[in-house]
Design an enzyme around this catalytic site. Structure first.
Site, PDB file in Angstrom:
ATOM      1  N   GLY A  11       0.829   2.396  -0.200  1.00  0.00           N
ATOM      2  CA  GLY A  11       0.118   1.366   0.573  1.00  0.00           C
ATOM      3  C   GLY A  11       1.092   0.690   1.524  1.00  0.00           C
ATOM      4  O   GLY A  11       0.999  -0.500   1.813  1.00  0.00           O
ATOM      5  N   ALA A  12       2.022   1.499   2.029  1.00  0.00           N
ATOM      6  CA  ALA A  12       3.168   0.954   2.773  1.00  0.00           C
ATOM      7  C   ALA A  12       2.782   0.370   4.124  1.00  0.00           C
ATOM      8  O   ALA A  12       3.549  -0.394   4.708  1.00  0.00           O
ATOM      9  CB  ALA A  12       4.226   2.042   2.938  1.00  0.00           C
ATOM     10  N   GLN A  15      -0.897  -4.977   3.786  1.00  0.00           N
ATOM     11  CA  GLN A  15      -0.449  -6.377   3.833  1.00  0.00           C
ATOM     12  C   GLN A  15       0.724  -6.705   2.925  1.00  0.00           C
ATOM     13  O   GLN A  15       1.677  -7.335   3.335  1.00  0.00           O
ATOM     14  CB  GLN A  15      -1.566  -7.245   3.263  1.00  0.00           C
ATOM     15  CG  GLN A  15      -2.710  -7.645   4.025  1.00  0.00           C
ATOM     16  CD  GLN A  15      -3.168  -8.943   3.379  1.00  0.00           C
ATOM     17  OE1 GLN A  15      -2.708 -10.009   3.774  1.00  0.00           O
ATOM     18  NE2 GLN A  15      -4.018  -8.843   2.370  1.00  0.00           N
ATOM     19  N   ASN A 105     -10.790   2.556  -6.664  1.00  0.00           N
ATOM     20  CA  ASN A 105      -9.325   2.700  -6.777  1.00  0.00           C
ATOM     21  C   ASN A 105      -8.804   3.594  -7.902  1.00  0.00           C
ATOM     22  O   ASN A 105      -7.697   4.120  -7.802  1.00  0.00           O
ATOM     23  CB  ASN A 105      -8.687   1.306  -6.931  1.00  0.00           C
ATOM     24  CG  ASN A 105      -8.732   0.517  -5.625  1.00  0.00           C
ATOM     25  OD1 ASN A 105      -8.960   1.068  -4.559  1.00  0.00           O
ATOM     26  ND2 ASN A 105      -8.518  -0.794  -5.723  1.00  0.00           N
ATOM     27  N   VAL A 129       0.547  -2.470  -8.795  1.00  0.00           N
ATOM     28  CA  VAL A 129       0.089  -3.724  -8.194  1.00  0.00           C
ATOM     29  C   VAL A 129      -1.394  -3.613  -7.835  1.00  0.00           C
ATOM     30  O   VAL A 129      -2.162  -4.561  -7.981  1.00  0.00           O
ATOM     31  CB  VAL A 129       0.935  -4.048  -6.930  1.00  0.00           C
ATOM     32  CG1 VAL A 129       0.410  -5.269  -6.205  1.00  0.00           C
ATOM     33  CG2 VAL A 129       2.402  -4.242  -7.307  1.00  0.00           C
ATOM     34  N   ASP A 159       0.742 -14.124 -11.568  1.00  0.00           N
ATOM     35  CA  ASP A 159       0.071 -15.135 -12.397  1.00  0.00           C
ATOM     36  C   ASP A 159       1.113 -16.024 -13.078  1.00  0.00           C
ATOM     37  O   ASP A 159       0.941 -17.244 -13.172  1.00  0.00           O
ATOM     38  CB  ASP A 159      -0.813 -14.444 -13.443  1.00  0.00           C
ATOM     39  CG  ASP A 159      -1.752 -13.436 -12.797  1.00  0.00           C
ATOM     40  OD1 ASP A 159      -2.653 -13.857 -12.070  1.00  0.00           O
ATOM     41  OD2 ASP A 159      -1.544 -12.226 -12.993  1.00  0.00           O
ATOM     42  N   HIS A 187      -4.885  -8.884 -15.713  1.00  0.00           N
ATOM     43  CA  HIS A 187      -4.738  -9.567 -14.417  1.00  0.00           C
ATOM     44  C   HIS A 187      -6.148  -9.719 -13.840  1.00  0.00           C
ATOM     45  O   HIS A 187      -6.585  -8.944 -12.975  1.00  0.00           O
ATOM     46  CB  HIS A 187      -3.843  -8.752 -13.486  1.00  0.00           C
ATOM     47  CG  HIS A 187      -3.787  -9.328 -12.095  1.00  0.00           C
ATOM     48  ND1 HIS A 187      -3.292 -10.588 -11.838  1.00  0.00           N
ATOM     49  CD2 HIS A 187      -4.185  -8.834 -10.900  1.00  0.00           C
ATOM     50  CE1 HIS A 187      -3.390 -10.830 -10.545  1.00  0.00           C
ATOM     51  NE2 HIS A 187      -3.929  -9.789  -9.955  1.00  0.00           N
TER      52      HIS A 187
HETATM   53  N1  LIG Z   1      -1.508  -7.372  -9.317  1.00  0.00           N
HETATM   54  C1  LIG Z   1      -1.513  -8.384  -8.469  1.00  0.00           C
HETATM   55  O1  LIG Z   1      -1.053  -9.500  -8.807  1.00  0.00           O
HETATM   56  C2  LIG Z   1      -2.044  -8.244  -7.078  1.00  0.00           C
HETATM   57  C3  LIG Z   1      -2.683  -7.104  -6.676  1.00  0.00           C
HETATM   58  N2  LIG Z   1      -3.177  -6.985  -5.408  1.00  0.00           N
HETATM   59  C4  LIG Z   1      -3.817  -5.705  -5.054  1.00  0.00           C
HETATM   60  O2  LIG Z   1      -2.892  -4.906  -4.297  1.00  0.00           O
HETATM   61  C5  LIG Z   1      -3.605  -3.938  -3.541  1.00  0.00           C
HETATM   62  C6  LIG Z   1      -3.081  -3.895  -2.112  1.00  0.00           C
HETATM   63  O3  LIG Z   1      -3.336  -5.111  -1.452  1.00  0.00           O
HETATM   64  P1  LIG Z   1      -3.044  -5.284   0.113  1.00  0.00           P
HETATM   65  O4  LIG Z   1      -1.701  -4.793   0.461  1.00  0.00           O
HETATM   66  O5  LIG Z   1      -3.408  -6.688   0.441  1.00  0.00           O
HETATM   67  O6  LIG Z   1      -4.157  -4.306   0.715  1.00  0.00           O
HETATM   68  P2  LIG Z   1      -4.228  -3.646   2.167  1.00  0.00           P
HETATM   69  O7  LIG Z   1      -5.615  -3.135   2.345  1.00  0.00           O
HETATM   70  O8  LIG Z   1      -3.642  -4.535   3.199  1.00  0.00           O
HETATM   71  O9  LIG Z   1      -3.243  -2.393   2.013  1.00  0.00           O
HETATM   72  C7  LIG Z   1      -3.511  -1.348   1.159  1.00  0.00           C
HETATM   73  C8  LIG Z   1      -2.890  -0.119   1.756  1.00  0.00           C
HETATM   74  O10 LIG Z   1      -3.044   0.942   0.822  1.00  0.00           O
HETATM   75  C9  LIG Z   1      -3.341   2.114   1.538  1.00  0.00           C
HETATM   76  N3  LIG Z   1      -3.915   3.126   0.654  1.00  0.00           N
HETATM   77  C10 LIG Z   1      -5.196   3.278   0.271  1.00  0.00           C
HETATM   78  N4  LIG Z   1      -5.330   4.361  -0.513  1.00  0.00           N
HETATM   79  C11 LIG Z   1      -4.088   4.896  -0.634  1.00  0.00           C
HETATM   80  C12 LIG Z   1      -3.584   6.030  -1.310  1.00  0.00           C
HETATM   81  N5  LIG Z   1      -4.380   6.851  -2.001  1.00  0.00           N
HETATM   82  N6  LIG Z   1      -2.263   6.286  -1.228  1.00  0.00           N
HETATM   83  C13 LIG Z   1      -1.448   5.488  -0.507  1.00  0.00           C
HETATM   84  N7  LIG Z   1      -1.879   4.398   0.171  1.00  0.00           N
HETATM   85  C14 LIG Z   1      -3.186   4.107   0.109  1.00  0.00           C
HETATM   86  C15 LIG Z   1      -4.256   1.627   2.651  1.00  0.00           C
HETATM   87  O11 LIG Z   1      -4.372   2.573   3.715  1.00  0.00           O
HETATM   88  C16 LIG Z   1      -3.548   0.338   3.068  1.00  0.00           C
HETATM   89  O12 LIG Z   1      -2.585   0.586   4.057  1.00  0.00           O
HETATM   90  C17 LIG Z   1      -5.082  -4.339  -3.675  1.00  0.00           C
HETATM   91  O13 LIG Z   1      -5.724  -3.520  -4.647  1.00  0.00           O
HETATM   92  C18 LIG Z   1      -5.003  -5.780  -4.142  1.00  0.00           C
HETATM   93  O14 LIG Z   1      -6.182  -6.180  -4.812  1.00  0.00           O
HETATM   94  C19 LIG Z   1      -3.050  -7.984  -4.511  1.00  0.00           C
HETATM   95  C20 LIG Z   1      -2.414  -9.165  -4.863  1.00  0.00           C
HETATM   96  C21 LIG Z   1      -1.871  -9.373  -6.169  1.00  0.00           C
HETATM   97  O1  LIG Z   2      -7.171 -11.895  -6.266  1.00  0.00           O
HETATM   98  C1  LIG Z   2      -7.036 -10.769  -5.777  1.00  0.00           C
HETATM   99  O2  LIG Z   2      -7.944  -9.949  -5.621  1.00  0.00           O
HETATM  100  C2  LIG Z   2      -5.651 -10.342  -5.409  1.00  0.00           C
HETATM  101  C3  LIG Z   2      -4.843 -10.569  -6.606  1.00  0.00           C
HETATM  102  O3  LIG Z   2      -4.831  -9.779  -7.512  1.00  0.00           O
HETATM  103  C4  LIG Z   2      -4.243 -11.890  -6.754  1.00  0.00           C
HETATM  104  O4  LIG Z   2      -4.095 -12.633  -5.780  1.00  0.00           O
HETATM  105  O5  LIG Z   2      -3.868 -12.221  -7.896  1.00  0.00           O
END
Ligand SMILES: NC(=O)C1=CN([C@@H]2O[C@H](COP(=O)(O)OP(=O)(O)OC[C@H]3O[C@@H](n4cnc5c(N)ncnc54)[C@H](O)[C@@H]3O)[C@@H](O)[C@H]2O)C=CC1
Ligand SMILES: O=C([O-])CC(=O)C(=O)O
Length: 332
Positions: A11-12, A15, A105, A129, A159, A187
């Site tokens: 997901g490089a 965001q 996902n 993540v 968290d 999470h």
């Molecule tokens: N565990 C945690 O605390 C957190 C988890 N997240 C999760 O992290 C994930 C990414 O969030 P963002 O960067 O904001 O999303 P984003 O949509 O900005 O970026 C995700 C990227 O992953 C790429 N992608 C999609 N399928 C893929 C694959 N099969 N292989 C490689 N890349 C792929 C997309 O093209 C995109 O560039 C989301 O699922 C979000 O819910 C977000 C915040 C906290």
């Molecule tokens: O809330 C979301 O969907 C993104 C995330 O995992 C967080 O911010 O903890």
């Protein structure tokens, strides 16, 4: 200087990675003496955007960053990596729960588990993540049977950081004076942020957070809900999910895993349950852990009162349901 290690970020072009890549490249995770080769995986339609990220990384002129390999091919992305940040996945929108992302996902993590199994180093450390992170990590480990299941973890450090920030603001001390706040479970909004074992350093004296705050209803109710719902609150405000704070948490998680935790302090990580604290086995559940020589161990012997037992059961049940749903989606 040691030889460079290979690190993949999926997901490089997204965001979180936009902040995360800089933090990794400048040494925040593997140390300021460890050169790196960054493997950047995204999907084919994102390759132009990814080229822009590659240009910006070059323009940062970071001494530790020896090479950057952008790719849409998991075989290239996972080849010989020592660390994997699995970020690439769809984020949720306002009104969704993170488990609503399973159908979009979970298959990504099956494919990436298989690729890790085939191409990565056998001691690779994997941080998931992408949401729902715990269940995605479980699935990923199932499809990488040649890599120990202890090497697959899910991120609940955001968290933990949120919880620590809330407690320190309530007391009115800098955040590093508060430690041992625990995140138990998923999470998700069923997680249990638990400050009952947390301590605060006040003028050189270690006191329990409970005795300093003196407000059980805040600790058991308001605090728990703020942390459970913080991700949703950020989405409501930004119209996009947390990214900068998620990137920071990912670096904290991996830094502690690679470099170890400070004596007497623990951190929370989603790890495969061994049945500790009555949690069902074979779930990726967030526990308090300490880390030494790259190996985490669940902190044992903490007192779990009836209130906490109930909370652990709720979040454990949700994870069992997610696991069933994930298996059904993959087999469909
Ligand atoms: N565990 C945690 O605390 C957190 C988890 N997240 C999760 O992290 C994930 C990414 O969030 P963002 O960067 O904001 O999303 P984003 O949509 O900005 O970026 C995700 C990227 O992953 C790429 N992608 C999609 N399928 C893929 C694959 N099969 N292989 C490689 N890349 C792929 C997309 O093209 C995109 O560039 C989301 O699922 C979000 O819910 C977000 C915040 C906290
Ligand atoms: O809330 C979301 O969907 C993104 C995330 O995992 C967080 O911010 O903890």
């Amino acid at each position: 200087m040691p030889e460079p290690i290979r690190v993949v970020v999926t997901g490089a072009a997204g965001q979180i990675s936009y902040s995360l890549l800089y933090m990794i490249a400048k040494g925040d995770v593997f140390g300021y003496e460890q050169p790196l080769i960054l493997h950047l995986l995204d999907i084919p339609p994102m390759m132009d955007v990814l080229q822009g990220v590659v240009m910006e990384l070059a323009d940062c002129a970071i001494p530790l960053l020896r090479e950057v390999i952008p790719t849409a091919d998991p075989a290239v992305a996972f080849k010989d990596v020592s660390a994997a940040f699995l970020v690439g996945a769809m984020p949720r929108k306002q009104g969704m729960e993170r488990k609503d992302l399973l159908s979009a996902n979970v298959k990504i993590f099956k494919v990436q588990g298989e690729a890790l199994d085939k191409y990565a180093k056998k001691d690779v450390k994997v941080l998931v993540v992408g949401n729902p992170a715990n269940t995605n990590a479980l699935i990923c480990s199932k499809y990488a049977p040649s890599i120990p299941k202890e090497n697959f973890t899910a991120m609940t450090r955001l968290d933990q950081n949120r919880a620590q920030a809330q407690v320190s603001a309530k007391i009115g001390v800098p955040v590093e004076q508060v430690s041992n706040v625990i995140i138990w479970g998923n999470h998700s909004s069923t997680q249990f942020p638990d400050a009952s074992h947390a301590v605060v350093n006040l003028s050189g004296k270690q006191l329990t957070v409970a005795e300093v705050i003196k407000d059980d209803s805040w600790l058991r109710d308001t605090f728990v809900q703020i942390v459970q719902k913080r991700g949703a609150a950020v989405i409501a405000a930004r119209k996009m999910s947390s990214a900068l704070s998620a990137a920071k948490a990912a670096t904290d998680h991996m830094r502690d895993w690679f470099q170890g935790t400070v004596y007497g302090k623990y951190v929370s990580m989603g790890v495969v349950s061994d049945g500790s604290y009555g949690v069902p086995k074979d779930l990726v559940f967030s526990f308090p852990v300490t880390i030494k020589n790259g190996q985490w161990s669940i902190v044992q012997g903490l007192t779990i009162d009836d209130f906490a037992k109930q909370k652990l059961a709720i979040t454990g049940k949700e994870l069992e349901e997610e696991k069933e749903e994930a298996v059904a989606i993959i087999q469909a």
